[in-house]
Design an enzyme around this catalytic site. Structure first.
Site, PDB file in Angstrom:
ATOM      1  N   SER A 124       0.899  -1.081   0.030  1.00  0.00           N
ATOM      2  CA  SER A 124       0.086   0.046   0.190  1.00  0.00           C
ATOM      3  C   SER A 124       0.960   1.118  -0.035  1.00  0.00           C
ATOM      4  CB  SER A 124      -0.848   0.082   1.219  1.00  0.00           C
ATOM      5  OG  SER A 124      -1.250   1.030   1.422  1.00  0.00           O
ATOM      6  N   TYR A 148      -1.310  -0.402  10.350  1.00  0.00           N
ATOM      7  CA  TYR A 148      -1.624  -0.894   9.439  1.00  0.00           C
ATOM      8  C   TYR A 148      -0.522  -0.933   8.404  1.00  0.00           C
ATOM      9  CZ  TYR A 148      -3.614  -1.486   4.558  1.00  0.00           C
ATOM     10  OH  TYR A 148      -3.626  -1.829   3.239  1.00  0.00           O
ATOM     11  N   LYS A 152       2.307  -3.430   6.648  1.00  0.00           N
ATOM     12  CA  LYS A 152       2.861  -3.823   5.141  1.00  0.00           C
ATOM     13  C   LYS A 152       4.274  -3.624   5.076  1.00  0.00           C
ATOM     14  CE  LYS A 152      -1.322  -4.440   3.496  1.00  0.00           C
ATOM     15  NZ  LYS A 152      -1.700  -5.715   2.765  1.00  0.00           N
TER      16      LYS A 152
HETATM   17  P1  NAD Z   1     -10.977  -6.787   1.460  1.00  0.00           P
HETATM   18  O1  NAD Z   1     -11.097  -6.804   3.060  1.00  0.00           O
HETATM   19  O2  NAD Z   1     -12.274  -6.551   0.819  1.00  0.00           O
HETATM   20  O3  NAD Z   1     -10.411  -8.374   1.169  1.00  0.00           O
HETATM   21  C1  NAD Z   1      -9.489  -8.788   1.885  1.00  0.00           C
HETATM   22  C2  NAD Z   1      -9.968 -10.388   2.097  1.00  0.00           C
HETATM   23  O4  NAD Z   1      -9.005 -11.307   2.903  1.00  0.00           O
HETATM   24  C3  NAD Z   1     -11.269 -10.429   2.790  1.00  0.00           C
HETATM   25  O5  NAD Z   1     -12.155 -11.314   1.847  1.00  0.00           O
HETATM   26  C4  NAD Z   1     -10.973 -11.361   3.997  1.00  0.00           C
HETATM   27  O6  NAD Z   1     -11.968 -12.122   4.329  1.00  0.00           O
HETATM   28  C5  NAD Z   1      -9.756 -11.979   3.785  1.00  0.00           C
HETATM   29  N1  NAD Z   1      -8.937 -12.126   4.872  1.00  0.00           N
HETATM   30  C6  NAD Z   1      -8.369 -11.557   5.828  1.00  0.00           C
HETATM   31  N2  NAD Z   1      -7.434 -11.988   6.497  1.00  0.00           N
HETATM   32  C7  NAD Z   1      -7.439 -13.141   6.006  1.00  0.00           C
HETATM   33  C8  NAD Z   1      -6.559 -14.406   6.543  1.00  0.00           C
HETATM   34  N3  NAD Z   1      -5.759 -14.349   7.536  1.00  0.00           N
HETATM   35  N4  NAD Z   1      -6.723 -15.641   5.864  1.00  0.00           N
HETATM   36  C9  NAD Z   1      -7.602 -15.513   4.829  1.00  0.00           C
HETATM   37  N5  NAD Z   1      -8.357 -14.566   4.480  1.00  0.00           N
HETATM   38  C10 NAD Z   1      -8.242 -13.558   5.100  1.00  0.00           C
HETATM   39  O7  NAD Z   1      -9.873  -5.875   1.304  1.00  0.00           O
HETATM   40  P2  NAD Z   1      -9.599  -5.283  -0.222  1.00  0.00           P
HETATM   41  O8  NAD Z   1      -9.755  -3.764  -0.216  1.00  0.00           O
HETATM   42  O9  NAD Z   1      -9.817  -6.104  -1.270  1.00  0.00           O
HETATM   43  O10 NAD Z   1      -7.722  -5.438  -0.039  1.00  0.00           O
HETATM   44  C11 NAD Z   1      -6.972  -6.376  -0.555  1.00  0.00           C
HETATM   45  C12 NAD Z   1      -5.579  -6.221  -0.126  1.00  0.00           C
HETATM   46  O11 NAD Z   1      -5.208  -5.215  -0.706  1.00  0.00           O
HETATM   47  C13 NAD Z   1      -5.327  -6.063   1.456  1.00  0.00           C
HETATM   48  O12 NAD Z   1      -4.273  -6.828   1.755  1.00  0.00           O
HETATM   49  C14 NAD Z   1      -5.318  -4.675   1.695  1.00  0.00           C
HETATM   50  O13 NAD Z   1      -4.521  -4.368   2.807  1.00  0.00           O
HETATM   51  C15 NAD Z   1      -4.576  -4.184   0.360  1.00  0.00           C
HETATM   52  N6  NAD Z   1      -4.841  -2.801   0.003  1.00  0.00           N
HETATM   53  C16 NAD Z   1      -6.004  -2.530  -0.191  1.00  0.00           C
HETATM   54  C17 NAD Z   1      -6.368  -0.933  -0.415  1.00  0.00           C
HETATM   55  C18 NAD Z   1      -7.614  -0.430  -0.549  1.00  0.00           C
HETATM   56  O14 NAD Z   1      -7.818   0.802  -0.618  1.00  0.00           O
HETATM   57  N7  NAD Z   1      -8.613  -1.317  -0.490  1.00  0.00           N
HETATM   58  C19 NAD Z   1      -5.298  -0.288  -0.588  1.00  0.00           C
HETATM   59  C20 NAD Z   1      -3.989  -0.775  -0.567  1.00  0.00           C
HETATM   60  C21 NAD Z   1      -3.687  -2.010  -0.372  1.00  0.00           C
END
Ligand code: NAD
Ligand code: UDP
Length: 338
Positions: A124, A148, A152
Site C-alpha cells: 500500500s 496497518y 505492510k
Molecule cells: P478486503 O477486506 O475486501 O479483502 C481482503 C480479504 O482477505 C477478505 O475477503 C478477508 O475475508 C480476507 N482475509 C483477511 N484476513 C485473512 C486471513 N488471515 N486468512 C484468509 N483470508 C483473510 O480488502 P481489499 O480492499 O480487497 O484489500 C485487499 C488487499 O489489498 C489487502 O491486503 C489490503 O491491505 C490491500 N490494499 C487495499 C487497499 C484499499 O484501499 N482497498 C489499498 C492498498 C492496499
C-alpha cells in the site's frame, strides 16, 4: 498458470480473480470470509465462464496452505489476505500485526516447503507515510504512521530479507494508491460492513440515500480547493497490474538497487475530495450533498503516485478515468440497493 489467490473473495481479490480467469489462469481462492461473503463466489461463477476453486480457511494455517499449494500444483501466489482499516489498526494493533504479519510469514513458510517461490504481494501507498515530495516515487523513504501501514512495511522488509538470502525467490510487491470502482457487470465491488471509512463507498451511500450527506474532512489543506488530494485508481486497472506482475515475475532483481521489487500502482493524477464529488455528480447525474467537517485524524493533504517504474518495467499503465471510476462504482451500488 495455477494461481493461489489469498483474500480472493474481497473487494480487490474478486476483481483479480476475474482478470486471472479471463486470461485462462487456473485460480484457487483461500479466504476466511472475515471481511467478505460467500455470495461473491456465485457472482464470480456467473460473470466468468471459468470457475475458481474456493477454500474457506485462514492463511495463518501453514499446513492448509501447503496442502493447497500441492493439491492445486500452484505456480504462483497473489497474497491479498489481510486486514486493511487504518483506524481499526490504531485501536487493535496486535490483531493487525498477527493477521497481516503472521499470515504472510505462514504463507512464506508453506511456499518454501513446497518450493513455490513466485509471489505478488499487496502492499500500500500507506508505507510512505507523510510525503516529503510529490509525486511519490519508489525512492521516497518509508515512514508509515499507523499499524496497518507498518504491517505492510514490515512484510516488505521480510520479503527483502528473503530475496537477499535465497535468489530463487521471485517476489513483486505492488503498492496500491486508492482503489475505487467496480467490475462492469456491477455484480462485485467494494462492500464495506457498516458505515464506510473510504470516500467512494461513502459517496455511494449518500447517492443511495443511506446517508444524508458526505462529511468532507477538512477544506483548509494546502491543495487547490483545500480538500484532500488522492490518486484514485480503477480496480480493473489495479487487477491488470497483477497480471503484468505475474508476466514479469521471473525477470527479478534488476529493476533498481533494492533487493525487493516494489512498484507504485496509481494513475499519477491527484483528485481532491470535491473533484470526486463533482465527477460523481456529473457522471451519474445525481446530487451529492456535502458539509465541511474538521480534518480527520491522521489524514495527509496530498498523495499521488509517480507510476513510471511500473509503466516502464511491468509494461502496465492505468487506463480508466475518474468518470469511469464513478460510473462503475455507482452501478455496483445501485444493483446492491435494488
Ligand atoms: P478486503 O477486506 O475486501 O479483502 C481482503 C480479504 O482477505 C477478505 O475477503 C478477508 O475475508 C480476507 N482475509 C483477511 N484476513 C485473512 C486471513 N488471515 N486468512 C484468509 N483470508 C483473510 O480488502 P481489499 O480492499 O480487497 O484489500 C485487499 C488487499 O489489498 C489487502 O491486503 C489490503 O491491505 C490491500 N490494499 C487495499 C487497499 C484499499 O484501499 N482497498 C489499498 C492498498 C492496499
Ligand atoms: N474523505 C472525506 N470524507 C469521507 C471519507 C474520506 O472527506 O467520508 C476524504 C479523506 O479525508 C481523504 C480522501 O477523502 O482526503 C480519501 O480518503 P479515503 O479514506 O478514501 O482514503 P485514504 O485516506 O486511505 O487515502
Amino acid at each position: 498458470m495455477n494461481i493461489l489467490l489469498t483474500g480472493g473473495m474481497g473487494y480487490i481479490g474478486s476483481h483479480i480473480a476475474l482478470s486471472l480467469l479471463h486470461d485462462k489462469h487456473k485460480v484457487t481462492i483461500l479466504d476466511n470470509l472475515s471481511n467478505s461473503n460467500i455470495e461473491v463466489l456465485n457472482s464470480l461463477k456467473f460473470i466468468s465462464s471459468e470457475e475458481p476453486n474456493f477454500i474457506k480457511g485462514d492463511v495463518i494455517n501453514t499446513e492448509l496452505v501447503a496442502k493447497l499449494l500441492k493439491d492445486y500444483k500452484v505456480d504462483a501466489v497473489i497474497h491479498l489476505a489481510g486486514l486493511k482499516a487504518v483506524g481499526e489498526s490504531v485501536s487493535r494493533p496486535v490483531m493487525y500485526y498477527k493477521n497481516n504479519i503472521l499470515g504472510a510469514v505462514s504463507l512464506l513458510e508453506a511456499m518454501k516447503s513446497c518450493n513455490v517461490l513466485n509471489l505478488v504481494f499487496s502492499s500500500s501507498a500507506t508505507v510512505y507515510g507523510i510525503p516529503n515530495f510529490l509525486p511519490i516515487s519508489e525512492e521516497h523513504p518509508c515512514k508509515p504512521n499507523n499499524p496497518y501501514g507498518r504491517s505492510k512495511f514490515y512484510i516488505e522488509e521480510i520479503l527483502s530479507d528473503l530475496v537477499i538470502t535465497d535468489k530463487n525467490w521471485n517476489i513483486i510487491s505492488l503498492r496500491y494508491f486508492n482503489p475505487v470502482g467496480s467490475h462492469e457487470s456491477g455484480l462485485i465491488g467494494d462492500h464495506p460492513n457498516g458505515i464506510p471509512n473510504n470516500l467512494m463507498p461513502f459517496i455511494n451511500q449518500v447517492a443511495s440515500g443511506q446517508q444524508t450527506h458526505l462529511k468532507v474532512f477538512g477544506n483548509d489543506y494546502d491543495t487547490p480547493d483545500g480538500t484532500g488530494v488522492r490518486d484514485y485508481i480503477h480496480v480493473e486497472d489495479l487487477s491488470n497490474a497483477h497480471l503484468a506482475a505475474l508476466n514479469n515475475i521471473d525477470s527479478n532483481n534488476n529493476y533498481q538497487n533494492y533487493p525487493l521489487n516494489f512498484f507504485n500502482i496509481g494513475t499519477g493524477k491527484g483528485y481532491s475530495v470535491l473533484d470526486v464529488v463533482h465527477a460523481f455528480e456529473l457522471a451519474n447525474r445525481l446530487d451529492i450533498p456535502y458539509k465541511i467537517y474538521p480534518r480527520r485524524d491522521g489524514d495527509i493533504a496530498s498523495s499521488f503516485a509517480d507510476p513510471k517504474k511500473a509503466n516502464n518495467f511491468l509494461g502496465w499503465k492505468a487506463k480508466q478515468s475518474i468518470d469511469e471510476m464513478c460510473l462503475s462504482s455507482w452501478n455496483f451500488q445501485k444493483n446492491k440497493s435494488q
